[in-house]
Design an enzyme around this catalytic site. Structure first.
Site, PDB file in Angstrom:
ATOM      1  N   CYS A   2       0.838  -1.193   0.000  1.00 36.98           N
ATOM      2  CA  CYS A   2       0.000   0.000   0.000  1.00 36.98           C
ATOM      3  C   CYS A   2       0.875   1.245   0.000  1.00 36.98           C
ATOM      4  O   CYS A   2       1.993   1.232   0.479  1.00 36.98           O
ATOM      5  CB  CYS A   2      -0.930   0.077   1.199  1.00 36.98           C
ATOM      6  SG  CYS A   2      -1.887  -1.385   1.523  1.00 36.98           S
ATOM      7  N   ARG A  27       3.230   0.039  -5.378  1.00 34.69           N
ATOM      8  CA  ARG A  27       3.167  -0.613  -4.064  1.00 34.69           C
ATOM      9  C   ARG A  27       1.867  -1.391  -3.867  1.00 34.69           C
ATOM     10  O   ARG A  27       1.747  -2.201  -2.961  1.00 34.69           O
ATOM     11  CB  ARG A  27       3.288   0.432  -2.959  1.00 34.69           C
ATOM     12  CG  ARG A  27       4.582   1.201  -2.980  1.00 34.69           C
ATOM     13  CD  ARG A  27       4.603   2.196  -1.860  1.00 34.69           C
ATOM     14  NE  ARG A  27       4.761   1.550  -0.584  1.00 34.69           N
ATOM     15  CZ  ARG A  27       5.920   1.398   0.045  1.00 34.69           C
ATOM     16  NH1 ARG A  27       7.014   1.871  -0.489  1.00 34.69           N
ATOM     17  NH2 ARG A  27       5.986   0.797   1.195  1.00 34.69           N
ATOM     18  N   TRP A  73      -3.225  -2.452  -1.397  1.00 31.99           N
ATOM     19  CA  TRP A  73      -3.005  -3.861  -1.738  1.00 31.99           C
ATOM     20  C   TRP A  73      -3.728  -4.627  -0.636  1.00 31.99           C
ATOM     21  O   TRP A  73      -3.311  -4.604   0.515  1.00 31.99           O
ATOM     22  CB  TRP A  73      -1.513  -4.180  -1.744  1.00 31.99           C
ATOM     23  CG  TRP A  73      -1.201  -5.575  -2.179  1.00 31.99           C
ATOM     24  CD1 TRP A  73      -0.991  -6.009  -3.450  1.00 31.99           C
ATOM     25  CD2 TRP A  73      -1.047  -6.732  -1.337  1.00 31.99           C
ATOM     26  NE1 TRP A  73      -0.735  -7.357  -3.456  1.00 31.99           N
ATOM     27  CE2 TRP A  73      -0.757  -7.833  -2.169  1.00 31.99           C
ATOM     28  CE3 TRP A  73      -1.136  -6.937   0.044  1.00 31.99           C
ATOM     29  CZ2 TRP A  73      -0.550  -9.112  -1.678  1.00 31.99           C
ATOM     30  CZ3 TRP A  73      -0.927  -8.224   0.534  1.00 31.99           C
ATOM     31  CH2 TRP A  73      -0.638  -9.301  -0.333  1.00 31.99           C
ATOM     32  N   ASN A  99      -1.138   1.473   6.273  1.00 36.79           N
ATOM     33  CA  ASN A  99      -0.346   0.455   5.586  1.00 36.79           C
ATOM     34  C   ASN A  99       0.138  -0.511   6.664  1.00 36.79           C
ATOM     35  O   ASN A  99       0.681  -0.062   7.663  1.00 36.79           O
ATOM     36  CB  ASN A  99       0.829   1.169   4.890  1.00 36.79           C
ATOM     37  CG  ASN A  99       1.759   0.218   4.178  1.00 36.79           C
ATOM     38  OD1 ASN A  99       1.447  -0.956   4.007  1.00 36.79           O
ATOM     39  ND2 ASN A  99       2.905   0.734   3.759  1.00 36.79           N
ATOM     40  N   GLY A 100      -0.073  -1.811   6.480  1.00 37.71           N
ATOM     41  CA  GLY A 100       0.347  -2.773   7.503  1.00 37.71           C
ATOM     42  C   GLY A 100      -0.817  -3.647   7.907  1.00 37.71           C
ATOM     43  O   GLY A 100      -1.857  -3.669   7.237  1.00 37.71           O
ATOM     44  N   GLU A 484      15.110 -17.410 -11.531  1.00 36.92           N
ATOM     45  CA  GLU A 484      14.734 -16.020 -11.774  1.00 36.92           C
ATOM     46  C   GLU A 484      13.979 -15.881 -13.101  1.00 36.92           C
ATOM     47  O   GLU A 484      12.993 -15.147 -13.186  1.00 36.92           O
ATOM     48  CB  GLU A 484      16.001 -15.145 -11.744  1.00 36.92           C
ATOM     49  CG  GLU A 484      15.820 -13.668 -12.051  1.00 36.92           C
ATOM     50  CD  GLU A 484      14.871 -12.937 -11.105  1.00 36.92           C
ATOM     51  OE1 GLU A 484      14.447 -13.503 -10.085  1.00 36.92           O
ATOM     52  OE2 GLU A 484      14.525 -11.781 -11.417  1.00 36.92           O
ATOM     53  N   LYS A 488      10.208 -14.435 -13.373  1.00 36.92           N
ATOM     54  CA  LYS A 488       9.839 -13.279 -14.217  1.00 36.92           C
ATOM     55  C   LYS A 488       8.628 -13.609 -15.073  1.00 36.92           C
ATOM     56  O   LYS A 488       7.713 -12.810 -15.213  1.00 36.92           O
ATOM     57  CB  LYS A 488      10.989 -12.876 -15.142  1.00 36.92           C
ATOM     58  CG  LYS A 488      12.163 -12.139 -14.533  1.00 36.92           C
ATOM     59  CD  LYS A 488      11.896 -10.747 -14.056  1.00 36.92           C
ATOM     60  CE  LYS A 488      11.345 -10.757 -12.676  1.00 36.92           C
ATOM     61  NZ  LYS A 488      12.184 -10.678 -11.522  1.00 36.92           N
ATOM     62  N   GLU A 491       5.403 -13.919 -12.897  1.00 40.43           N
ATOM     63  CA  GLU A 491       4.967 -12.641 -12.349  1.00 40.43           C
ATOM     64  C   GLU A 491       4.170 -11.815 -13.344  1.00 40.43           C
ATOM     65  O   GLU A 491       3.152 -11.242 -12.999  1.00 40.43           O
ATOM     66  CB  GLU A 491       6.189 -11.801 -11.938  1.00 40.43           C
ATOM     67  CG  GLU A 491       6.810 -12.163 -10.626  1.00 40.43           C
ATOM     68  CD  GLU A 491       8.035 -11.292 -10.345  1.00 40.43           C
ATOM     69  OE1 GLU A 491       8.094 -10.693  -9.276  1.00 40.43           O
ATOM     70  OE2 GLU A 491       8.935 -11.212 -11.211  1.00 40.43           O
ATOM     71  N   HIS A 507      14.337 -35.957 -11.965  1.00 40.31           N
ATOM     72  CA  HIS A 507      13.624 -36.411 -10.761  1.00 40.31           C
ATOM     73  C   HIS A 507      12.214 -35.840 -10.689  1.00 40.31           C
ATOM     74  O   HIS A 507      11.718 -35.529  -9.621  1.00 40.31           O
ATOM     75  CB  HIS A 507      14.432 -36.029  -9.517  1.00 40.31           C
ATOM     76  CG  HIS A 507      15.808 -36.613  -9.541  1.00 40.31           C
ATOM     77  ND1 HIS A 507      16.061 -37.943  -9.301  1.00 40.31           N
ATOM     78  CD2 HIS A 507      17.003 -36.043  -9.842  1.00 40.31           C
ATOM     79  CE1 HIS A 507      17.354 -38.168  -9.427  1.00 40.31           C
ATOM     80  NE2 HIS A 507      17.953 -37.031  -9.749  1.00 40.31           N
ATOM     81  N   LYS A 606       5.233  -4.175  -5.211  1.00 37.71           N
ATOM     82  CA  LYS A 606       6.674  -4.016  -5.306  1.00 37.71           C
ATOM     83  C   LYS A 606       7.352  -4.180  -3.955  1.00 37.71           C
ATOM     84  O   LYS A 606       8.443  -4.721  -3.851  1.00 37.71           O
ATOM     85  CB  LYS A 606       6.952  -2.621  -5.875  1.00 37.71           C
ATOM     86  CG  LYS A 606       8.402  -2.294  -6.071  1.00 37.71           C
ATOM     87  CD  LYS A 606       8.873  -2.844  -7.381  1.00 37.71           C
ATOM     88  CE  LYS A 606      10.354  -2.706  -7.583  1.00 37.71           C
ATOM     89  NZ  LYS A 606      10.868  -3.829  -8.374  1.00 37.71           N
TER      90      LYS A 606
END
Ligand code: G6P
Length: 611
Positions: A2, A27, A73, A99-100, A484, A488, A491, A507, A606
């Site tokens: 947020c 955010r 968020w 926020n939190g 990574e 990407k 996401e 495996h 983010k």
């Protein structure tokens, strides 16, 4: 997560807030709202992005020169107009953005309901608003004291801003675990959860610490603790410019940030890689170098992409400095029997410097006596301030939610740290140091060469745009790159992807391979060449569609692939800095082809400031 943006001064507050929320949107972006004092307390909220709020605000906008805003968020309650912040007390006297997470909100809510409070939203924030109201009604006329009393009762984390209709130019801000800073202008103050909304107006900021409360009006800012102890605050200069947080002609921040990488890697090494003296100089570590050099063990912790950078760091430290390394998800760090203590070093890696789990790991290790070092991008962030020492990545603001240039800058810092340590521990000979330093310095040019080849990656992206699954394989230094690359793609394009150490494919994941399965093989390290060729043959035998990342002139790999993307050769240990670039581009182009919101992918944020 947020974003919070507040303003008190002489400008039109709603304009400042909306612009601030747009800059903070990375955010969180599922709903937005603001409260402005001008004609009493006016509130505007909307589900969706800040643009929806802007439309509701219309041409005229809310009138008033003080206000608070929020881009959300969701944690408690789905994204909707009602759950959007700000929230108010029962009588609409004041508004709060938060926020939190208030962890004990349920118990407080039940207690307040027994006292006659009714709630409109499903949020923990509205509970805090009513708790403040209750404290104010029962504890006397001082509103700020009521805020303090309420905050003393909550468990969890908060960054909050509150505005009251009876004190129209005053904003009360407080934090515990969620970042908040105050920008200082001429007869005006800005409140924000990071510097991006502020930088346009002022470079001077103060950072609130946990359990501090600021009372801000247009010509005064007063900070004290929850227990009413006066605090004198240091004023910092922001290391950020407006230009850095704009798109600069690129269609997306992510593409801009991918293209910035040859420059950001160079910036990260500037003044630190001293070729003429065959050494690395990291000023931020000078005071703790002895402890680092003599470390019994290094533990690296981070989340998401920063964790992947940490995995590359493990290979680098072990190879170049011969020191034992463990890499932990910061979110799991506290839940293991922690054997960390004096003699150990914890390196926390965080682009934002605000990730709640990483911060918690840092605090835990510090409590147990370990030396705690930070690799952060955001100057002045909480993690940067709480670590014993550290190295900034200097990559400039990263706005795209999917991290790109922060990753390569983090790996560059880790490479420099490993070289420094290796030399100090007499592991690296002068000759090898010379070779490695020149390899390191060659990276910006090689990254540019990869970027010049972007059209080849774009072509591959077109062919695999509608794949449902993609497998990424790598060995050694490039196993973390496989993780990574897969992250990407997940996401920003919402395609299921997995990264695996190449040999582990046998495996389990090999069962998935058929003629529809693209397999991206990062095969650019020479010391694993033969083994990778065998793995590629295994995929080929099962008709998987093979895309390889190999170096110019590398024998045997490209010929086996359906598509081979070549990158310039570099010492094996630095290959992740080159091989990750085509993977970033691949996910970018696939996401664009699928019409995905590249910079603000669904459900993500983010900066993850909740645990
Ligand atoms: C979020 C972001 C990722 C990032 C991770 C860790 O998940 O979307 O891009 O890698 O947090 O963030 P940090 O700021 O600590 O590096």
């Amino acid at each position: 997560m947020c974003g919070i943006a507040g303003y008190t001064g002489w400008r039109n507050a709603s304009e400042v807030i909306i612009k601030g929320l747009q800059r903070l949107e990375y955010r969180g972006y599922d709903s937005a709202g603001m409260a402005v004092t001008g004609n009493g307390l006016e509130i505007l909220k909307s589900a969706g992005k800040v643009v929806a709020l802007t439309e509701r605000n219309g041409k005229q906008g809310l009138a008033g020169t003080a206000g608070i805003g929020h881009t959300r968020w969701a944690t408690h309650g789905e994204p909707s107009d009602i759950n959007a912040h700000p929230h108010t007390d029962s009588h609409g006297n004041f508004a709060i953005v938060h926020n939190g997470i208030i962890e004990n909100y349920n118990a407080i809510k039940q207690d307040l309901e027994r006292k006659g409070h009714t709630f409109r939203s499903e949020t923990d924030t509205e509970v805090l608003a009513h708790l403040i109201e209750e404290m104010h009604a029962t504890g006397g006329s001082d509103f700020t004291r009521a805020v303090r009393q309420a905050l003393s009762q909550v468990e969890g984390t908060y960054g909050i801003a509150i505005i009251h209709k009876d004190q129209p130019d005053r904003i009360i801000a407080a934090r515990k675990g969620s970042p908040l800073l105050i920008g200082i202008g001429e007869d005006e103050y800005f409140i924000a959860s990071d510097a991006s909304p502020v930088v346009e107006y002022t470079q001077k900021v103060i950072y609130l610490e946990d359990e501090e409360v600021a009372v801000v009006s247009k010509d005064d800012c007063h900070v004290s603790t929850l227990k009413e102890l006066e605090q004198s605050k240091e004023v910092y200069e922001l290391a950020m410019s407006l230009e850095q947080i704009e798109k600069g002609g690129y269609p997306h921040f992510m593409l801009k940030e991918i293209y910035e990488q040859s420059e950001t890697i160079a910036d990260c090494m500037r003044g630190r890689v001293i070729a003429s003296e065959n050494r690395i100089q990291l000023g931020g570590l000078a005071d703790v170098l002895d402890r680092l050099v003599n470390a019994r063990r290094i533990v690296i912790a981070g989340c998401g992409t920063s964790w992947h950078a940490g995995l590359v760091g493990e290979y680098l430290f072990e190879y170049l400095a011969k020191v034992p390394v463990e890499v932990e998800y910061a979110s799991e760090f506290r839940y293991r029997e922690q054997l960390i203590g004096p003699g150990d070093v914890l390196i926390v890696i965080s682009q934002s410097g605000e990730t709640a789990d990483t911060l918690a790991a840092l605090r835990e290790a510090k409590k147990r006596g370990a030396l705690v070092l930070g690799i952060c991008n955001v100057v002045g962030s909480t993690i940067a301030r709480e670590t014993d020492a550290g190295v900034y990545t200097h990559a400039g603001p990263e706005i795209g939610v999917a991290s790109t240039k922060a990753f390569t800058a983090q790996v560059t810092v880790l490479a420099m740290m490993a070289l420094l340590l290796g030399q100090q521990r007499n592991i690296i000979s002068d000759e090898l140091m010379k070779v490695l330093i020149s390899e390191l310095l060659s990276l910006p040019e090689k990254v540019s060469a990869v970027l010049e080849n972007a059209s080849g990656v774009e072509h591959v992206a077109r062919l695999f745009t509608y794949s449902s699954n993609v497998l990424y394989l790598g060995r050694s230094y490039n196993f973390p790159v496989a993780l990574e690359g897969a992250l990407k793609l997940k996401e920003i394009s919402y395609i299921h992807a997995e990264g695996y150490p190449a040999a582990e494919m046998k495996h389990g994941p090999i069962a998935l391979i058929d003629e529809y399965m693209p397999v991206v093989v990062i095969a650019a390290t020479h010391h694993t060449n033969d083994k990778m060729i065998s793995n590629i043959e295994e995929i080929k035998a099962r008709k998987g569609r093979i895309i390889t990342i190999s170096t110019n002139g590398q024998s045997g790999v490209g010929q086996l692939a359906e598509f081979n993307i070549t990158v310039p050769p570099v010492h094996d240990c630095f290959t992740p800095l080159i091989t990750v670039i085509p993977l970033q581009l691949l996910s970018y182009y696939i996401a664009v082809n699928r019409n995905c919101d590249v910079d603000q992918p669904r459900n993500l944020a983010k900066s993850v400031t909740v645990e």
